[in-house]
Design a protein around this motif. Sequence first.
Motif, PDB file in Angstrom:
ATOM      1  N   VAL A 262       0.847  -1.191   0.000  1.00  8.28           N
ATOM      2  CA  VAL A 262       0.000   0.000   0.000  1.00  8.28           C
ATOM      3  C   VAL A 262       0.884   1.243   0.000  1.00  8.28           C
ATOM      4  CG1 VAL A 262      -1.869   1.220   1.168  1.00  8.28           C
ATOM      5  CG2 VAL A 262      -1.764  -1.285   1.248  1.00  8.28           C
ATOM      6  N   PRO A 263       0.689   2.147  -0.961  1.00  8.15           N
ATOM      7  CA  PRO A 263       1.564   3.322  -1.076  1.00  8.15           C
ATOM      8  C   PRO A 263       1.449   4.264   0.118  1.00  8.15           C
ATOM      9  CG  PRO A 263       0.311   2.955  -3.100  1.00  8.15           C
ATOM     10  CD  PRO A 263      -0.288   2.066  -2.057  1.00  8.15           C
ATOM     11  N   ALA A 264       2.389   5.177   0.187  1.00  4.34           N
ATOM     12  CA  ALA A 264       2.323   6.245   1.185  1.00  4.34           C
ATOM     13  C   ALA A 264       1.193   7.193   0.826  1.00  4.34           C
ATOM     14  CB  ALA A 264       3.642   7.003   1.228  1.00  4.34           C
ATOM     15  N   PRO A 265       0.547   7.797   1.821  1.00  4.87           N
ATOM     16  CA  PRO A 265      -0.481   8.791   1.511  1.00  4.87           C
ATOM     17  C   PRO A 265       0.102   9.923   0.668  1.00  4.87           C
ATOM     18  CG  PRO A 265       0.103   8.815   3.855  1.00  4.87           C
ATOM     19  CD  PRO A 265       0.718   7.609   3.264  1.00  4.87           C
ATOM     20  N   GLY A 266      -0.536  10.187  -0.451  1.00  2.00           N
ATOM     21  CA  GLY A 266      -0.070  11.243  -1.343  1.00  2.00           C
ATOM     22  C   GLY A 266       0.985  10.820  -2.332  1.00  2.00           C
ATOM     23  N   GLN A 267       1.383   9.539  -2.346  1.00  2.00           N
ATOM     24  CA  GLN A 267       2.453   9.118  -3.252  1.00  2.00           C
ATOM     25  C   GLN A 267       2.026   9.317  -4.704  1.00  2.00           C
ATOM     26  OE1 GLN A 267       4.983   5.928  -2.068  1.00  2.00           O
ATOM     27  NE2 GLN A 267       4.879   4.923  -4.037  1.00  2.00           N
ATOM     28  N   GLY A 268       2.892   9.914  -5.491  1.00  2.00           N
ATOM     29  CA  GLY A 268       2.612  10.203  -6.883  1.00  2.00           C
ATOM     30  C   GLY A 268       1.923  11.535  -7.106  1.00  2.00           C
ATOM     31  N   THR A 269       1.617  12.244  -6.019  1.00  2.00           N
ATOM     32  CA  THR A 269       0.855  13.487  -6.109  1.00  2.00           C
ATOM     33  C   THR A 269       1.743  14.684  -5.787  1.00  2.00           C
ATOM     34  OG1 THR A 269      -1.117  12.307  -5.368  1.00  2.00           O
ATOM     35  CG2 THR A 269      -1.198  14.702  -5.274  1.00  2.00           C
ATOM     36  N   LEU A 270       1.630  15.734  -6.573  1.00  2.00           N
ATOM     37  CA  LEU A 270       2.296  16.994  -6.287  1.00  2.00           C
ATOM     38  C   LEU A 270       1.323  17.941  -5.596  1.00  2.00           C
ATOM     39  CD1 LEU A 270       4.276  17.672  -9.596  1.00  2.00           C
ATOM     40  CD2 LEU A 270       5.040  16.497  -7.520  1.00  2.00           C
ATOM     41  N   ALA A 271       1.859  18.879  -4.851  1.00  2.00           N
ATOM     42  CA  ALA A 271       1.035  19.893  -4.183  1.00  2.00           C
ATOM     43  C   ALA A 271       1.727  21.238  -4.329  1.00  2.00           C
ATOM     44  CB  ALA A 271       0.858  19.558  -2.702  1.00  2.00           C
ATOM     45  N   VAL A 272       0.951  22.247  -4.647  1.00  2.00           N
ATOM     46  CA  VAL A 272       1.460  23.618  -4.736  1.00  2.00           C
ATOM     47  C   VAL A 272       0.840  24.406  -3.591  1.00  2.00           C
ATOM     48  CG1 VAL A 272       1.623  25.702  -6.129  1.00  2.00           C
ATOM     49  CG2 VAL A 272       1.701  23.445  -7.230  1.00  2.00           C
ATOM     50  N   THR A 273       1.683  24.914  -2.703  1.00  2.00           N
ATOM     51  CA  THR A 273       1.199  25.664  -1.556  1.00  2.00           C
ATOM     52  C   THR A 273       1.363  27.164  -1.778  1.00  2.00           C
ATOM     53  OG1 THR A 273       3.361  25.461  -0.476  1.00  2.00           O
ATOM     54  CG2 THR A 273       1.702  23.803   0.077  1.00  2.00           C
ATOM     55  N   ALA A 274       0.492  27.927  -1.144  1.00  2.00           N
ATOM     56  CA  ALA A 274       0.536  29.385  -1.241  1.00  2.00           C
ATOM     57  C   ALA A 274      -0.237  29.959  -0.061  1.00  2.00           C
ATOM     58  CB  ALA A 274      -0.066  29.867  -2.556  1.00  2.00           C
ATOM     59  N   ARG A 275      -0.080  31.261   0.161  1.00  2.00           N
ATOM     60  CA  ARG A 275      -0.907  31.929   1.163  1.00  2.00           C
ATOM     61  C   ARG A 275      -2.361  31.897   0.702  1.00  2.00           C
ATOM     62  NH1 ARG A 275       0.771  35.110   5.280  1.00  2.00           N
ATOM     63  NH2 ARG A 275       3.001  35.552   5.497  1.00  2.00           N
ATOM     64  N   ASP A 276      -3.261  31.740   1.666  1.00  2.00           N
ATOM     65  CA  ASP A 276      -4.681  31.763   1.340  1.00  2.00           C
ATOM     66  C   ASP A 276      -5.046  33.135   0.777  1.00  2.00           C
ATOM     67  OD1 ASP A 276      -7.242  30.934   1.087  1.00  2.00           O
ATOM     68  OD2 ASP A 276      -7.713  30.906   3.233  1.00  2.00           O
ATOM     69  N   GLY A 277      -5.739  33.153  -0.338  1.00  2.00           N
ATOM     70  CA  GLY A 277      -6.100  34.427  -0.938  1.00  2.00           C
ATOM     71  C   GLY A 277      -6.331  34.287  -2.431  1.00  2.00           C
ATOM     72  N   ASP A 278      -6.236  35.419  -3.134  1.00  2.00           N
ATOM     73  CA  ASP A 278      -6.549  35.430  -4.559  1.00  2.00           C
ATOM     74  C   ASP A 278      -5.600  34.558  -5.370  1.00  2.00           C
ATOM     75  OD1 ASP A 278      -8.634  37.134  -4.037  1.00  2.00           O
ATOM     76  OD2 ASP A 278      -7.537  38.961  -4.604  1.00  2.00           O
ATOM     77  N   LEU A 279      -4.301  34.604  -5.047  1.00  2.00           N
ATOM     78  CA  LEU A 279      -3.351  33.796  -5.809  1.00  2.00           C
ATOM     79  C   LEU A 279      -3.667  32.318  -5.643  1.00  2.00           C
ATOM     80  CD1 LEU A 279      -0.840  33.303  -7.499  1.00  2.00           C
ATOM     81  CD2 LEU A 279       0.516  33.426  -5.389  1.00  2.00           C
ATOM     82  N   ALA A 280      -3.950  31.906  -4.413  1.00  2.00           N
ATOM     83  CA  ALA A 280      -4.281  30.495  -4.183  1.00  2.00           C
ATOM     84  C   ALA A 280      -5.492  30.083  -5.017  1.00  2.00           C
ATOM     85  CB  ALA A 280      -4.538  30.253  -2.700  1.00  2.00           C
ATOM     86  N   ALA A 281      -6.482  30.955  -5.094  1.00  2.00           N
ATOM     87  CA  ALA A 281      -7.665  30.655  -5.899  1.00  2.00           C
ATOM     88  C   ALA A 281      -7.312  30.551  -7.378  1.00  2.00           C
ATOM     89  CB  ALA A 281      -8.725  31.726  -5.667  1.00  2.00           C
ATOM     90  N   ASP A 282      -6.442  31.434  -7.850  1.00  2.00           N
ATOM     91  CA  ASP A 282      -6.025  31.393  -9.248  1.00  2.00           C
ATOM     92  C   ASP A 282      -5.262  30.104  -9.549  1.00  2.00           C
ATOM     93  OD1 ASP A 282      -7.177  33.858  -9.668  1.00  2.00           O
ATOM     94  OD2 ASP A 282      -5.295  34.975  -9.503  1.00  2.00           O
ATOM     95  N   LEU A 283      -4.366  29.721  -8.643  1.00  2.00           N
ATOM     96  CA  LEU A 283      -3.584  28.507  -8.838  1.00  2.00           C
ATOM     97  C   LEU A 283      -4.496  27.278  -8.868  1.00  2.00           C
ATOM     98  CD1 LEU A 283      -0.537  29.228  -6.503  1.00  2.00           C
ATOM     99  CD2 LEU A 283      -0.558  29.254  -9.003  1.00  2.00           C
ATOM    100  N   ARG A 284      -5.466  27.281  -7.994  1.00  2.00           N
ATOM    101  CA  ARG A 284      -6.381  26.143  -7.950  1.00  2.00           C
ATOM    102  C   ARG A 284      -7.162  26.015  -9.253  1.00  2.00           C
ATOM    103  NH1 ARG A 284      -9.872  24.097  -2.802  1.00  2.00           N
ATOM    104  NH2 ARG A 284     -11.017  22.416  -3.840  1.00  2.00           N
ATOM    105  N   SER A 285      -7.585  27.123  -9.803  1.00  2.00           N
ATOM    106  CA  SER A 285      -8.372  27.078 -11.035  1.00  2.00           C
ATOM    107  C   SER A 285      -7.553  26.544 -12.203  1.00  2.00           C
ATOM    108  CB  SER A 285      -8.919  28.472 -11.368  1.00  2.00           C
ATOM    109  OG  SER A 285      -7.865  29.356 -11.734  1.00  2.00           O
ATOM    110  N   VAL A 286      -6.234  26.744 -12.169  1.00  2.00           N
ATOM    111  CA  VAL A 286      -5.366  26.317 -13.263  1.00  2.00           C
ATOM    112  C   VAL A 286      -4.850  24.897 -13.057  1.00  2.00           C
ATOM    113  CG1 VAL A 286      -3.164  26.741 -14.431  1.00  2.00           C
ATOM    114  CG2 VAL A 286      -4.649  28.655 -13.822  1.00  2.00           C
ATOM    115  N   LEU A 287      -4.491  24.554 -11.809  1.00  2.00           N
ATOM    116  CA  LEU A 287      -3.737  23.339 -11.543  1.00  2.00           C
ATOM    117  C   LEU A 287      -4.557  22.172 -11.029  1.00  2.00           C
ATOM    118  CD1 LEU A 287      -0.666  24.948  -9.714  1.00  2.00           C
ATOM    119  CD2 LEU A 287      -0.758  24.193 -12.102  1.00  2.00           C
ATOM    120  N   ASP A 288      -5.683  22.445 -10.398  1.00  2.00           N
ATOM    121  CA  ASP A 288      -6.343  21.405  -9.628  1.00  2.00           C
ATOM    122  C   ASP A 288      -6.980  20.319 -10.502  1.00  2.00           C
ATOM    123  OD1 ASP A 288      -6.236  21.492  -6.772  1.00  2.00           O
ATOM    124  OD2 ASP A 288      -8.401  21.147  -6.744  1.00  2.00           O
ATOM    125  N   HIS A 289      -6.831  19.069 -10.048  1.00  2.00           N
ATOM    126  CA  HIS A 289      -7.509  17.915 -10.630  1.00  2.00           C
ATOM    127  C   HIS A 289      -8.439  17.379  -9.540  1.00  2.00           C
ATOM    128  CE1 HIS A 289      -7.737  13.564 -11.947  1.00  2.00           C
ATOM    129  NE2 HIS A 289      -8.065  14.205 -13.053  1.00  2.00           N
TER     130      HIS A 289
END
Length: 409
Positions: A262-289
């Motif tokens: 059984v893989p590690a939690p999150g194995q194979g997954t990337l995450a982009v972190t940012a301060r909560d706010g407009d940029l985070a919302a923009d990043l989510r709209s572009v990157l999120d699956h």
Amino acid sequence: MSTTLRLGTRGSDLALRQAASIKERLENRRFDVELVEVETTGDQITDEAIHELGKTGAFVRALDEEVLDGDCDAAVHSMKDMPTEMPEDMVVAGVPERAAPRDVLVTRDGASLSGLPEGATVGTSSLRRGAQLLAERDDLDVQPLRGNVDTRIQKLLAPPLLAEHERRVAAEADEAVEELAEYKHLNDGDEGDDEDGDDDDDSEYDRTVEEWFEDLTELERRALEQDPDVEYDAIVLAEAGLERAGLLHHVEHRQLNPDEFVPAPGQGTLAVTARDGDLAADLRSVLDHPPTRVEATVERTVLDELGGGCVAPIGIYAVLQGSVVRASVRVLDREGDEEIRETRELPVQRHARAAREFAADLADAGAADIIERARRDAGEESGAASASPDTPDGDGDGKGADDSAGENA
């Protein structure tokens, strides 16, 4: 945010590849992106196993601090490196589609796990991988293995290549001595008895050392620069880390069934972190699956509820299947002798709450006892849950890293 989005990343080859993939996606959506390399605590301490670095997050905190301090606008992580508790005001802004979550067994000849010889030495610095290997085959000698993905493979390949190189150099030197002796013999005027009159070449090898070296792959040539103190029969890495490093099709490997390993939690997954706010919302709209975010949320929620990620071998693997999330959890002691394992289908509409309930049931079934004993054995005090005890490899990515808290996701 400045006009240019400053994207923080570790400096290993794999981390840079991962960050470059995020950079490309953002630039395709008219972001102007600059990669900023940041050295982390995990990169600085290269001679300790990952689980001995202290609180998990050794490959994460320095990057997020750059964001909080304003030196970067966002940071790219392997999800399985990330502690489940994040700094205030920080969010996981983007979760791209997951790469292969499996672990792979890498050998020199393509052998399967069952095909390894009795007492074979297998390299990994992941508590989870080590325990799962021992649960499958308790005769194995599991030894620590650190370094970036390339380095770990080179350590596997090095011993037979070094031995072959030494044999060829010695044979070439012996031939040179024989030729010199024959030359001196002829110059002394004694041509000896050459009844056949032929010039048969009795050389053991049909190529010079230089010609043999030229035929090696770049990975094999670099392996000759290694001086490993352990001869590994196999190593275990994250498939995603090998793929992102461009090495998956250049090494002999066998995929390990994620229902068993059984893989590690999150194995194979990337995450982009940012301060909560407009940029985070923009990043989510572009990157999120969205399916990957659901799966990651289930895995990290179970880990958070169970705790012990930095001291106990824990595998958690979630797959979104229509209206349910199929979640498999395996909690073991470090020797692989005792374990709690269960798979449950969680309703997607309330997947986070259902994951907490699942974790509570696992804890009551004995997982909490295994984790507490592991914590006590490791001399750790009880505390907040942290990332999985795996090396980064995105995979496992990079320097401390298999697979694999990853190779590199």
